[in-house]
Design a protein around this motif. Structure first.
Motif: not given
Length: 92
Positions: A26-34, A72-81
Motif C-alpha cells: 500500500l502507499p504511505r502518504i504523509t501530509l505536513i500541514g497543507n 521537489r523529489t522523485i525517486v523509484t519509491e517516493e515523491i515529495i510534493i
C-alpha cells in the motif's frame, strides 16, 4: 481470488504485527500541514501541472489539487510534493 489473497495477507499482517503498507504493498502518504505531501510506494506520475498532480498507486489513482504544486523529489519509491495543497483523494 485476488481478494482472498489480500485477506490472507491482511490476517498475516495482524497476527505478526507487521505494517500493512509493507505486507499489502500500500502507499504511505504523509501530509505536513497543507504545504508538503510525502508519498512512498507509488507506481508513477500520470498528470503533472501547477494545479493538479495524479499519481498511480496499487489501490488507485491519488489526486492532489492545489496551487503552485511542484515535485521537489522523485525517486523509484517516493515523491515529495510541495505547494499549497487543498485536496488529496483517491479516485477510480
Amino acid at each position: 481470488m485476488k481478494k482472498r489473497v489480500e485477506d490472507i495477507k491482511s490476517t498475516i499482517s495482524d497476527v505478526l504485527e507487521l505494517p500493512k503498507d509493507i505486507v499489502l504493498d500500500l502507499p504511505r502518504i504523509t501530509l505536513i500541514g497543507n504545504l508538503q505531501l510525502y508519498i512512498e510506494n507509488h507506481k508513477g506520475i500520470i498528470e503533472y501541472s501547477k494545479q493538479r498532480i495524479r499519481i498511480n498507486t496499487n489501490i488507485g489513482i491519488l489526486r492532489i489539487v492545489g496551487n503552485n504544486l511542484t515535485i521537489r523529489t522523485i525517486v523509484t519509491e517516493e515523491i515529495i510534493i510541495v505547494g499549497e495543497i487543498e485536496v488529496v483523494e483517491f479516485i477510480s
